[in-house]
Design a protein around this motif. Sequence first.
Motif, mmCIF file in Angstrom:
data_model
loop_
_atom_site.group_PDB
_atom_site.id
_atom_site.type_symbol
_atom_site.label_atom_id
_atom_site.label_comp_id
_atom_site.label_asym_id
_atom_site.label_seq_id
_atom_site.Cartn_x
_atom_site.Cartn_y
_atom_site.Cartn_z
ATOM 1 N N ARG A 1 0.801 -1.194 0.049
ATOM 2 C CA ARG A 1 -0.014 0.144 -0.047
ATOM 3 C C ARG A 1 0.910 1.161 -0.003
ATOM 4 O O ARG A 1 1.843 1.372 0.850
ATOM 5 C CB ARG A 1 -0.860 -0.009 1.297
ATOM 6 N N VAL A 2 0.590 2.215 -0.842
ATOM 7 C CA VAL A 2 1.428 3.223 -1.139
ATOM 8 C C VAL A 2 0.510 4.629 -0.781
ATOM 9 O O VAL A 2 -0.478 4.784 -1.140
ATOM 10 C CB VAL A 2 1.907 3.521 -2.582
ATOM 11 N N MET A 3 1.085 5.604 0.004
ATOM 12 C CA MET A 3 0.518 6.605 0.255
ATOM 13 C C MET A 3 1.435 7.939 -0.558
ATOM 14 O O MET A 3 2.426 7.955 -0.375
ATOM 15 C CB MET A 3 0.258 6.979 1.856
ATOM 16 N N ILE A 4 0.703 9.029 -0.904
ATOM 17 C CA ILE A 4 1.425 10.209 -1.468
ATOM 18 C C ILE A 4 0.960 11.402 -0.653
ATOM 19 O O ILE A 4 -0.267 11.686 -0.454
ATOM 20 C CB ILE A 4 1.099 10.394 -2.863
ATOM 21 N N ALA B 1 -2.666 16.289 1.469
ATOM 22 C CA ALA B 1 -2.164 17.505 0.987
ATOM 23 C C ALA B 1 -1.445 18.213 2.162
ATOM 24 O O ALA B 1 -0.999 19.357 1.841
ATOM 25 C CB ALA B 1 -3.349 18.368 0.628
ATOM 26 N N SER B 2 -1.261 17.725 3.277
ATOM 27 C CA SER B 2 -0.446 18.169 4.454
ATOM 28 C C SER B 2 -0.049 16.932 5.237
ATOM 29 O O SER B 2 -0.654 16.085 5.502
ATOM 30 C CB SER B 2 -1.096 19.155 5.066
ATOM 31 N N GLY B 3 0.989 17.266 6.139
ATOM 32 C CA GLY B 3 1.371 16.318 7.087
ATOM 33 C C GLY B 3 0.235 16.179 8.095
ATOM 34 O O GLY B 3 -0.147 15.093 8.542
ATOM 35 N N ASP C 1 2.243 0.872 3.496
ATOM 36 C CA ASP C 1 3.436 0.341 3.632
ATOM 37 C C ASP C 1 4.601 1.138 3.280
ATOM 38 O O ASP C 1 5.849 1.230 3.726
ATOM 39 C CB ASP C 1 3.779 -0.871 2.921
ATOM 40 N N ILE C 2 4.361 2.094 2.187
ATOM 41 C CA ILE C 2 5.227 3.107 1.695
ATOM 42 C C ILE C 2 4.490 4.397 1.633
ATOM 43 O O ILE C 2 3.543 4.510 1.165
ATOM 44 C CB ILE C 2 5.683 2.699 0.199
ATOM 45 N N ALA C 3 5.539 5.299 1.984
ATOM 46 C CA ALA C 3 4.756 6.899 1.859
ATOM 47 C C ALA C 3 5.717 7.721 1.177
ATOM 48 O O ALA C 3 7.175 8.019 1.718
ATOM 49 C CB ALA C 3 4.652 7.567 3.230
ATOM 50 N N PHE C 4 5.250 8.302 0.072
ATOM 51 C CA PHE C 4 6.092 9.365 -0.576
ATOM 52 C C PHE C 4 5.822 10.659 0.118
ATOM 53 O O PHE C 4 4.595 11.165 0.166
ATOM 54 C CB PHE C 4 5.717 9.746 -1.926
ATOM 55 N N VAL C 5 6.904 11.577 0.607
ATOM 56 C CA VAL C 5 6.674 12.328 1.800
ATOM 57 C C VAL C 5 7.147 13.793 1.010
ATOM 58 O O VAL C 5 8.470 13.830 0.867
ATOM 59 C CB VAL C 5 6.975 12.505 3.042
ATOM 60 N N ASP C 6 6.387 14.951 0.695
ATOM 61 C CA ASP C 6 7.165 16.119 0.224
ATOM 62 C C ASP C 6 7.814 16.872 1.425
ATOM 63 O O ASP C 6 7.251 17.000 2.538
ATOM 64 C CB ASP C 6 6.300 17.045 -0.562
ATOM 65 N N ILE C 7 8.790 17.388 1.163
ATOM 66 C CA ILE C 7 9.579 17.994 2.440
ATOM 67 C C ILE C 7 9.121 19.361 2.853
ATOM 68 O O ILE C 7 9.046 19.649 3.943
ATOM 69 C CB ILE C 7 11.021 17.919 2.208
ATOM 70 N N ILE D 1 9.801 7.999 1.717
ATOM 71 C CA ILE D 1 10.664 8.362 0.516
ATOM 72 C C ILE D 1 10.560 9.805 0.365
ATOM 73 O O ILE D 1 9.340 10.203 0.425
ATOM 74 C CB ILE D 1 10.373 7.678 -0.707
ATOM 75 N N ILE D 2 11.439 10.641 0.792
ATOM 76 C CA ILE D 2 11.441 11.827 0.865
ATOM 77 C C ILE D 2 11.416 12.493 -0.569
ATOM 78 O O ILE D 2 12.406 12.311 -1.470
ATOM 79 C CB ILE D 2 12.563 12.772 1.727
#
Length: 257
Positions: free
Chosen positions: A3-6, A35-37, A50-56, A80-81
Amino acid sequence: MYRVMIIDDEESARKLMRAAIDYKSLDMEVVGEAASGIEAINIIDDLKPDIAFVDISMPFMNGIEFTETATERYPNLIIIIMTALDQFEYARKCVSLPVFDYMLKPMVRAEVTKVLERAKEKLDNMLPSASDFDEEFSGDDADFAVGEADSTELIKKYVHDNITDPKLNLAFVAQNFGFSASYLSRKFKQDTGKNFAKYLTDLRMKKAIKYAGLGYKMYQTAAEVGIPDPNYFGRCFKKYVGMSYSDYVLEKCQKSS
């Protein structure tokens, strides 16, 4: 299927990340986005990524703050930043955080795919029982089984007392009481008849309605109920009440005049 989260405050970036990658071939699926932390913290317990792409770079809770919070509660979550070139060195300095990889924006499809292939390999090598989101009944949880009704009331009181904390969610409470999030989720619903996330959101919205009735501005109310991201708060309020915050305040003013 993994499962991936963006998590990115730019809608166009989230859409591109969804459309550009062949997740199915990697045995993955995008289960949600934020759209935000702040929004991510509120929905992560339900999405169980299981995986999260996270904008810094995000307002109200940036990617680094989100990563600090998320990895403390979900140690097996692969982060993954995503960062722009001028922020890359800042991101790399956060080496103490258990970040799986750092990627420059704009993202390149082939590079993202390679990173996901490595992430999949790591996940494949993990024992199923190691999943923080699917943790089974443990010895520590046995304490909660004693005096369940009293424990549930204590938890509800704790939630009420800490409602203004934007980091408050299922995992936050479970960690504070010393047992697994999955066990708390099951027991809370069994004892109260409500999903924990819904209970928390409903409680926040009930308080928000009171502040709205007093004429508070939306950003003030949002902060008072622990959702300082006004965009996410606005969506929650409209879903709960059936109208926008400003319309609700206006209607209340008209009725009282």
